[in-house]
Scaffold this motif. Sequence first.
Motif, short mmCIF file in Angstrom:
data_model
loop_
_atom_site.label_atom_id
_atom_site.label_comp_id
_atom_site.label_asym_id
_atom_site.label_seq_id
_atom_site.Cartn_x
_atom_site.Cartn_y
_atom_site.Cartn_z
N ILE A 120 0.79 -1.20 0.06
CA ILE A 120 0.20 0.00 0.10
C ILE A 120 0.87 1.37 0.00
CG2 ILE A 120 -1.69 1.43 1.44
CD1 ILE A 120 -2.74 -1.37 2.58
N GLU A 121 0.67 2.13 -0.93
CA GLU A 121 1.49 3.47 -0.95
C GLU A 121 0.61 4.22 -0.25
OE1 GLU A 121 2.60 6.52 -4.24
OE2 GLU A 121 2.62 4.45 -4.97
N ARG A 122 1.48 5.22 0.81
CA ARG A 122 0.74 5.96 1.82
C ARG A 122 1.47 7.28 1.47
NH1 ARG A 122 -1.64 3.13 6.53
NH2 ARG A 122 -1.31 0.88 5.89
N GLU A 123 0.62 8.27 1.48
CA GLU A 123 1.06 9.73 1.41
C GLU A 123 1.58 10.28 2.64
OE1 GLU A 123 -0.83 14.07 0.43
OE2 GLU A 123 -1.74 12.38 -0.44
#
Length: 116
Positions: A4-7
């Motif tokens: 999961i790419e998180r900001e």
Amino acid sequence: MSEIERESMEYDVVIVGGGPAGLSAAIRLKQVNPELSVVLLEKGSEIGAHILSGAVLDTAGLDRLIPDWKDKGAPVSTEVTQDNFYILGPQGQVRVPNWPMPPLMSNHGKYIVSMG
């Protein structure tokens, strides 16, 4: 399983809680160093959303933090004019005279405010 790419965002100071202490800390930090990046995290929909009570406010702290708070239109206008103390019980109430009360219980010159 894919990652999961998180900001993310970076801050110099993170303050958790938008109550009086958190908000005061954020204001003071920006006064001392306007270059600091400060974020205030509040779980409510707006600052003070979870504060339900009213209070008697001694404006000494506010005077030091924001000296021109009156000119800026702060919603602080109802001054305490009288203190009454009562003992409450099943039979009703009995008024206690003010003279035995500690000086801390004298609210003259302070203001009644909503903390929310």
